[in-house]
Design a protein around this motif. Structure first.
Motif, mmCIF file in Angstrom:
data_model
loop_
_atom_site.group_PDB
_atom_site.id
_atom_site.type_symbol
_atom_site.label_atom_id
_atom_site.label_comp_id
_atom_site.label_asym_id
_atom_site.label_seq_id
_atom_site.Cartn_x
_atom_site.Cartn_y
_atom_site.Cartn_z
ATOM 1 N N SER A 114 33.556 34.763 39.810
ATOM 2 C CA SER A 114 34.902 34.682 40.400
ATOM 3 C C SER A 114 35.795 33.762 39.577
ATOM 4 O O SER A 114 36.951 34.089 39.287
ATOM 5 N N SER A 136 38.780 36.749 39.399
ATOM 6 C CA SER A 136 38.646 37.873 40.326
ATOM 7 C C SER A 136 37.721 37.440 41.454
ATOM 8 O O SER A 136 36.861 36.584 41.263
ATOM 9 N N ARG A 137 37.886 38.028 42.615
ATOM 10 C CA ARG A 137 36.993 37.684 43.716
ATOM 11 C C ARG A 137 35.714 38.494 43.635
ATOM 12 O O ARG A 137 35.736 39.725 43.671
ATOM 13 N N THR A 140 43.021 34.519 41.024
ATOM 14 C CA THR A 140 42.458 35.865 41.163
ATOM 15 C C THR A 140 43.396 36.921 40.589
ATOM 16 O O THR A 140 43.345 38.086 40.975
ATOM 17 N N SER A 159 41.833 40.433 39.177
ATOM 18 C CA SER A 159 41.329 41.404 40.162
ATOM 19 C C SER A 159 40.531 42.526 39.497
ATOM 20 O O SER A 159 40.758 43.713 39.746
#
Length: 437
Positions: A215, A220-221, A341, A344
């Protein structure tokens, strides 16, 4: 830094296991140094425990409470240190702290691997800090270098040994030739393995840490459910012996990497599994209960972080680093880095991941078998790098090491091998990491 007239920073500690005990000890014994570093006194307002009647050496009984929610809600608490572990009540307590304008320090990898997004959003809304350096690799500083030192660089890969229990087991098996179950029992006696070691030996602990690292590294998560996970319970002394003959050893690796296809589209591969690595690779020398993480970035190149990945004092050191940062921000009116984030990136399937493979099988010891096996690899487009055959009589042990191939191609090859009359059993399939072939 002068603290003349500075208002004290109040701290609530939730949980008083090994780490919590060390945090309270450091805050008490090093109060003068911490005040000088922060610019204000840092004072423990209370410690939430399950049993407040239990005597704890060096701890003022008046600080103990069983009402964690009430402690978090106190007006004289500025920072909450969550060391309870698990998802609940930790998640509810952290959310309550953030929503009441208190900064939070946590070592809770299981929680951050699932709910980091929700908690980070709450921290951003209420303009407070959420730090979790201790959630990955104990005392080893990994989170802060990724979020701050490499903030202007592009990280391509993060790979490492992030679970001390499994590293101890595999190191002992390699050194002594002992069986997995015997070494696991010894690890339990030494305190390296929990009474229920499932989270460690099945890779759940490492997968949670891989999700956190991915992450941060790739903006990005990524959650624990996005991480492909395999444990070490099927590793045998024969696997380690064979690895040594190929100048390799076996480690449980957490691997997070940026994948780019022919059209330039990027995805994230996050995976945990036992793998062979060459003896000359820096991770091969990480033994016992130690951890190490290797970061590869566009401009900084390869960086390695090594040290104790668990234990009360080492993990407390990471917690204290976060605590001092959060306290400084309180004094100076600043904030730490927010969750990033923006990228993505989608998560790639394990089928798309590419690496080399080690395949061990029992085969009929008769002419033509090797050619048949090699032909099956060729049908799936998997190129063979090395072959070793052992044994005589009616059966032989055949070990094949491949060049790079997709996991899908390798899985289809193994499925085809298992249908061959000349292959008695495919005994083991392991990846081979850390090479350029």
């Amino acid at each position: 830094m002068s603290d003349t007239g500075a208002r004290p920073i109040g701290v609530a500690v939730l949980g008083m296991g090994n780490v919590g005990t060390e945090v309270v000890r450091i805050l008490t014994e090093s109060a003068d140094d911490i005040r000088s570093r922060v610019g204000a006194p840092v004072q423990v307002r209370g410690v939430a425990v399950r049993d407040a009647a239990k005597t704890r050496a060096g701890i003022d009984p008046a600080l103990l409470t069983t009402d964690a929610a009430a402690l978090v809600a106190r007006d004289d608490v500025d920072i909450v240190v969550e060391l309870v572990g698990g998802i609940e009540p930790a998640r509810t307590l952290i959310r309550a702290a953030l929503e009441s304008g208190k900064s939070v320090i946590t070592a809770n990898k299981a929680l951050m691997a699932v709910h980091a997004g929700e908690l980070s959003e709450a921290a951003a809304r209420h303009r407070v800090d959420l730090y979790f350096e201790a959630a990955v690799a104990g005392a080893i500083p990994v989170i802060r270098p990724l979020t701050q030192s490499l903030a202007g660089d592009s990280v391509n890969r993060v790979a490492g040994i992030v679970n001390g229990t499994t590293n101890y087991i595999l190191s002992e098996m390699a050194e002594t030739g002992a069986d997995y179950h015997d070494v696991l029992a010894e690890a339990g006696r030494l305190g390296y393995a929990e009474a229920d070691p499932t989270a460690d030996v099945e890779g759940y602990d490492a997968a949670a840490k891989a999700a956190i690292l991915a992450s941060i590294a790739f903006h990005s998560r990524v959650t624990a459910d996005d991480v492909h996970r395999e444990g070490i319970t099927d590793i045998t002394p024969a696997d380690l012996d064979a690895a040594a003959k190929f100048d390799c050893t076996v480690k449980l690796l957490a691997i997070c990497e940026r994948m780019t296809d022919a059209d330039g589209a990027e995805r994230i591969s996050a995976r945990v599994y036992p793998a062979l690595i060459p003896l000359e690779h820096p991770l091969a020398t990480v033994n016992g209960a130690f951890n190490a993480v290797v970061v590869e970035s566009e401009n900084a190149g390869r960086l390695m972080f090594y040290g104790q990945g668990a234990g009360g004092a080492p993990t407390a050191a990471a917690v204290m680093g976060d605590l001092v940062m959060a306290a400084r921000n309180r004094v100076n009116g600043g904030r730490g880095p927010l969750e990033s984030t923006y990228a993505s990136l989608p998560i790639a399937s394990i089928d798309e991941a590419q690496t080399r493979y080690y395949v061990s099988m029992r085969v009929a010891d008769r002419p033509g078998v090797l050619a048949q096996v090699a032909g099956e690899f060729a049908k799936q487009g998997v190129s063979i790098s090395a072959v070793r055959q052992e044994g005589a009589g009616e059966e032989a042990r055949l070990i094949v090491v491949t060049h790079r191939a997709t996991d899908r191609a390798q899985s289809e090859t193994v499925a085809a091998l298992e249908q061959m009359d000349s292959v008695i059993k495919v005994s083991s399939v392991l990846r081979l990491e850390g090479t350029n072939d």
